[in-house]
Design a protein around this motif. Structure first.
Motif, PDB file in Angstrom:
ATOM      1  N   PRO A 109      30.175  34.130  34.323  1.00  0.00           N
ATOM      2  CA  PRO A 109      31.248  33.270  33.833  1.00  0.00           C
ATOM      3  C   PRO A 109      31.998  32.549  34.956  1.00  0.00           C
ATOM      4  N   ALA A 110      32.467  31.352  34.636  1.00  0.00           N
ATOM      5  CA  ALA A 110      33.308  30.592  35.553  1.00  0.00           C
ATOM      6  C   ALA A 110      34.749  31.089  35.409  1.00  0.00           C
ATOM      7  N   CYS A 111      35.487  31.096  36.524  1.00  0.00           N
ATOM      8  CA  CYS A 111      36.878  31.537  36.485  1.00  0.00           C
ATOM      9  C   CYS A 111      37.642  30.942  37.667  1.00  0.00           C
ATOM     10  N   THR A 112      38.932  31.126  37.657  1.00  0.00           N
ATOM     11  CA  THR A 112      39.803  30.734  38.759  1.00  0.00           C
ATOM     12  C   THR A 112      40.433  31.996  39.314  1.00  0.00           C
ATOM     13  N   GLU A 113      40.401  32.145  40.635  1.00  0.00           N
ATOM     14  CA  GLU A 113      41.010  33.291  41.307  1.00  0.00           C
ATOM     15  C   GLU A 113      42.182  32.798  42.134  1.00  0.00           C
ATOM     16  N   VAL A 114      43.346  33.394  41.912  1.00  0.00           N
ATOM     17  CA  VAL A 114      44.564  33.006  42.628  1.00  0.00           C
ATOM     18  C   VAL A 114      45.040  34.188  43.442  1.00  0.00           C
ATOM     19  N   MET A 115      45.205  33.970  44.749  1.00  0.00           N
ATOM     20  CA  MET A 115      45.790  34.994  45.620  1.00  0.00           C
ATOM     21  C   MET A 115      47.279  34.723  45.728  1.00  0.00           C
ATOM     22  N   CYS A 116      48.100  35.738  45.470  1.00  0.00           N
ATOM     23  CA  CYS A 116      49.555  35.581  45.426  1.00  0.00           C
ATOM     24  C   CYS A 116      50.236  36.352  46.543  1.00  0.00           C
ATOM     25  N   GLU A 117      51.388  35.837  46.982  1.00  0.00           N
ATOM     26  CA  GLU A 117      52.187  36.517  48.012  1.00  0.00           C
ATOM     27  C   GLU A 117      52.636  37.874  47.518  1.00  0.00           C
TER      28      GLU A 117
END
Length: 105
Positions: A97-105
């Protein structure tokens, strides 16, 4: 292209997209809820300038998540954080599957 299944996205986050800086500081768009999978672990990552920094939360969401770097994100526990880096994962032709990964502070 297949999307990450909704049943895997067990959390809800609120994203206020970063619009830029004004004379009064950073500007954000309207808050929008998004289904996500959140992992609150500490990881070393690189920010948009290439400097090494620490991420305290990682968010996996649908591939169409509107969350540019610098966006303000409210996590399920109520903590507000900032998006350090964004990665859009796609694999055309493969059964992942396609997805978006966000790294957060």
């Amino acid at each position: 292209m297949r999307r990450v299944p909704g049943w895997l996205l067990r959390h809800e986050v609120t994203v206020e997209p970063y619009l830029g800086t004004s004379a009064y500081g950073p500007r954000y768009g309207p808050a929008a809820p998004a289904r996500a999978l959140v992992a609150e672990t500490i990881r070393r990552v690189r920010d948009r300038t290439g400097a090494e920094t620490v991420s305290t939360a990682q968010v996996i969401a649908a591939p169409d998540l509107a969350c540019p770097t610098g966006s303000r994100i409210t996590l399920p526990d109520g903590r507000t954080t900032t998006a350090i880096s964004i990665a859009r994962h796609t694999a055309p032709g493969l059964p992942v599957p396609a997805c978006t990964e966000v790294m957060c502070e």
